[in-house]
Design a protein around this motif. Sequence first.
Motif, mmCIF file in Angstrom:
data_model
loop_
_atom_site.group_PDB
_atom_site.id
_atom_site.type_symbol
_atom_site.label_atom_id
_atom_site.label_comp_id
_atom_site.label_asym_id
_atom_site.label_seq_id
_atom_site.Cartn_x
_atom_site.Cartn_y
_atom_site.Cartn_z
ATOM 1 N N ASP A 178 -9.194 1.498 -8.196
ATOM 2 C CA ASP A 178 -10.053 0.757 -9.109
ATOM 3 C C ASP A 178 -10.044 1.483 -10.443
ATOM 4 N N ASP A 179 -10.853 1.051 -11.387
ATOM 5 C CA ASP A 179 -10.773 1.598 -12.734
ATOM 6 C C ASP A 179 -11.374 2.998 -12.842
ATOM 7 N N MET A 180 -11.835 3.560 -11.732
ATOM 8 C CA MET A 180 -12.398 4.907 -11.785
ATOM 9 C C MET A 180 -11.354 5.980 -11.515
ATOM 10 N N MET A 181 -10.294 5.654 -10.744
ATOM 11 C CA MET A 181 -9.373 6.677 -10.301
ATOM 12 C C MET A 181 -7.947 6.378 -10.732
ATOM 13 N N THR A 182 -7.287 7.338 -11.338
ATOM 14 C CA THR A 182 -5.883 7.165 -11.674
ATOM 15 C C THR A 182 -5.006 7.703 -10.553
ATOM 16 N N HIS A 183 -5.298 8.890 -10.049
ATOM 17 C CA HIS A 183 -4.545 9.429 -8.926
ATOM 18 C C HIS A 183 -5.257 10.667 -8.388
ATOM 19 N N THR A 184 -4.872 11.037 -7.169
ATOM 20 C CA THR A 184 -5.397 12.274 -6.627
ATOM 21 C C THR A 184 -4.523 13.416 -7.097
ATOM 22 N N LEU A 185 -5.028 14.615 -7.002
ATOM 23 C CA LEU A 185 -4.283 15.806 -7.380
ATOM 24 C C LEU A 185 -3.702 16.510 -6.153
ATOM 25 N N LEU A 186 -3.747 15.848 -4.991
ATOM 26 C CA LEU A 186 -3.228 16.453 -3.785
ATOM 27 C C LEU A 186 -1.704 16.471 -3.814
ATOM 28 N N GLU A 187 -1.126 17.550 -3.354
ATOM 29 C CA GLU A 187 0.312 17.704 -3.392
ATOM 30 C C GLU A 187 0.982 16.753 -2.416
ATOM 31 N N PRO A 188 2.154 16.164 -2.782
ATOM 32 C CA PRO A 188 2.865 15.271 -1.870
ATOM 33 C C PRO A 188 3.228 15.936 -0.549
ATOM 34 N N ALA A 189 3.348 17.264 -0.532
ATOM 35 C CA ALA A 189 3.689 17.973 0.698
ATOM 36 C C ALA A 189 2.616 17.817 1.765
ATOM 37 N N LYS A 190 1.408 17.405 1.329
ATOM 38 C CA LYS A 190 0.313 17.240 2.275
ATOM 39 C C LYS A 190 0.255 15.811 2.800
ATOM 40 N N VAL A 191 1.400 15.211 2.989
ATOM 41 C CA VAL A 191 1.443 13.810 3.391
ATOM 42 C C VAL A 191 1.356 13.669 4.905
ATOM 43 N N LYS A 192 0.239 13.236 5.373
ATOM 44 C CA LYS A 192 0.049 12.819 6.755
ATOM 45 C C LYS A 192 -1.309 12.153 6.799
ATOM 46 N N LEU A 193 -1.342 10.847 6.903
ATOM 47 C CA LEU A 193 -2.560 10.143 6.527
ATOM 48 C C LEU A 193 -2.661 8.805 7.216
ATOM 49 N N ILE A 194 -3.882 8.449 7.576
ATOM 50 C CA ILE A 194 -4.205 7.059 7.892
ATOM 51 C C ILE A 194 -5.148 6.595 6.798
ATOM 52 N N GLN A 195 -4.707 5.651 6.003
ATOM 53 C CA GLN A 195 -5.535 5.126 4.920
ATOM 54 C C GLN A 195 -5.945 3.705 5.262
ATOM 55 N N GLN A 196 -7.206 3.409 5.049
ATOM 56 C CA GLN A 196 -7.731 2.096 5.371
ATOM 57 C C GLN A 196 -8.455 1.500 4.175
ATOM 58 N N THR A 197 -8.461 0.192 4.113
ATOM 59 C CA THR A 197 -9.317 -0.493 3.153
ATOM 60 C C THR A 197 -10.736 -0.518 3.720
ATOM 61 N N LYS A 198 -11.670 -0.876 2.878
ATOM 62 C CA LYS A 198 -13.053 -1.011 3.333
ATOM 63 C C LYS A 198 -13.139 -1.969 4.509
ATOM 64 N N GLN A 199 -12.495 -3.118 4.409
ATOM 65 C CA GLN A 199 -12.605 -4.123 5.459
ATOM 66 C C GLN A 199 -11.956 -3.658 6.748
ATOM 67 N N GLU A 200 -10.811 -2.977 6.635
ATOM 68 C CA GLU A 200 -10.164 -2.443 7.829
ATOM 69 C C GLU A 200 -11.060 -1.423 8.520
ATOM 70 N N TYR A 201 -11.684 -0.583 7.727
ATOM 71 C CA TYR A 201 -12.568 0.445 8.287
ATOM 72 C C TYR A 201 -13.772 -0.183 8.995
ATOM 73 N N LEU A 202 -14.428 -1.133 8.334
ATOM 74 C CA LEU A 202 -15.607 -1.754 8.929
ATOM 75 C C LEU A 202 -15.239 -2.600 10.148
ATOM 76 N N ASP A 203 -14.106 -3.283 10.084
ATOM 77 C CA ASP A 203 -13.657 -4.051 11.249
ATOM 78 C C ASP A 203 -13.388 -3.122 12.431
ATOM 79 N N GLY A 204 -12.801 -1.945 12.150
ATOM 80 C CA GLY A 204 -12.563 -0.971 13.209
ATOM 81 C C GLY A 204 -13.857 -0.467 13.820
ATOM 82 N N LEU A 205 -14.845 -0.204 12.976
ATOM 83 C CA LEU A 205 -16.153 0.205 13.498
ATOM 84 C C LEU A 205 -16.746 -0.876 14.398
ATOM 85 N N ARG A 206 -16.652 -2.102 13.943
ATOM 86 C CA ARG A 206 -17.242 -3.212 14.688
ATOM 87 C C ARG A 206 -16.573 -3.365 16.059
ATOM 88 N N ARG A 207 -15.238 -3.330 16.079
ATOM 89 C CA ARG A 207 -14.507 -3.612 17.317
ATOM 90 C C ARG A 207 -14.441 -2.411 18.258
#
Length: 295
Positions: A178-207
Amino acid sequence: VPVIKQRIAANLQRVLHEMNRMRAGSGSIDAVKHVFESGAWAVFTQYTARNKPVTARKRYEPQMIERDKGRAYDVRSIMVKVDVGETEAGTVQNLIFTFSRDGTITSVRSMLPSYDYHAIIARGETLEDSLMRGTILDFMEQFRMAYNAKDLPFLEKVYSDDAIILVGTVLRETPRQDDMMTHTLLEPAKVKLIQQTKQEYLDGLRRHAFSTSAYISVRFDEFTIVRHEKLPWLYGVSCFQQWNSSRYADKGHLFLMMDFRDPKAPVIHVRTWQPKAFDDGQYVTLDDFEIVGSN
């Protein structure tokens, strides 16, 4: 003030009495619905239905804290026994009720450890920062209560529509959300991630959590609160989270990037959870994100 306190004490006594009668099968908390604002009533009914609380003491001498120059009062340390099934979590919880001057209950939440509250507020760099830290801890009590009560509407409200939600031990650089964030400063070498949208996260909580768990007990400890050096309404909140439920348990580090431009309606822009630190012993913090935004 004595009249206000008497009014608050009388209404709280009615609420606790009906709560106990409901646990015994001889009463209904609907009898005290008129004492609550609608939002607080929704939280309280969900909490009592899922946890079946009963007072843990015959007599209380609770802390009463004046807030907002006498416009509101917190009544803290209302200890209740709850039915959490076979769980590692304790069967005793402490509730906080917030009252308006006329004795109406405007908020109900479970209490953070008492040693956190005063120590963290005292770390504020200014009076404004100290007051905001109190607001943040109040929110975290409500936030924890939402998970324990499986209150999806509350979580839907507090997470930004473009929230970045990350789960894992290491993170990758994430695209602008969104208009608040341009990018993180985390190094690409630290790549191992599950990223979710808000809806994916809430749907996962629900189910996978709310609908399949007989109970959920979430605990927050070891708080660190950091204010952004240029945007005083933006805070990073870090804590150690313990999650226990009837089907799953874990422990890890929770980080929230929170927007308090409207202190009564805070917004979570980033949520990360890590079961352990990075190889260098660090966790995600506010410094890992480059923020762009206006005051």
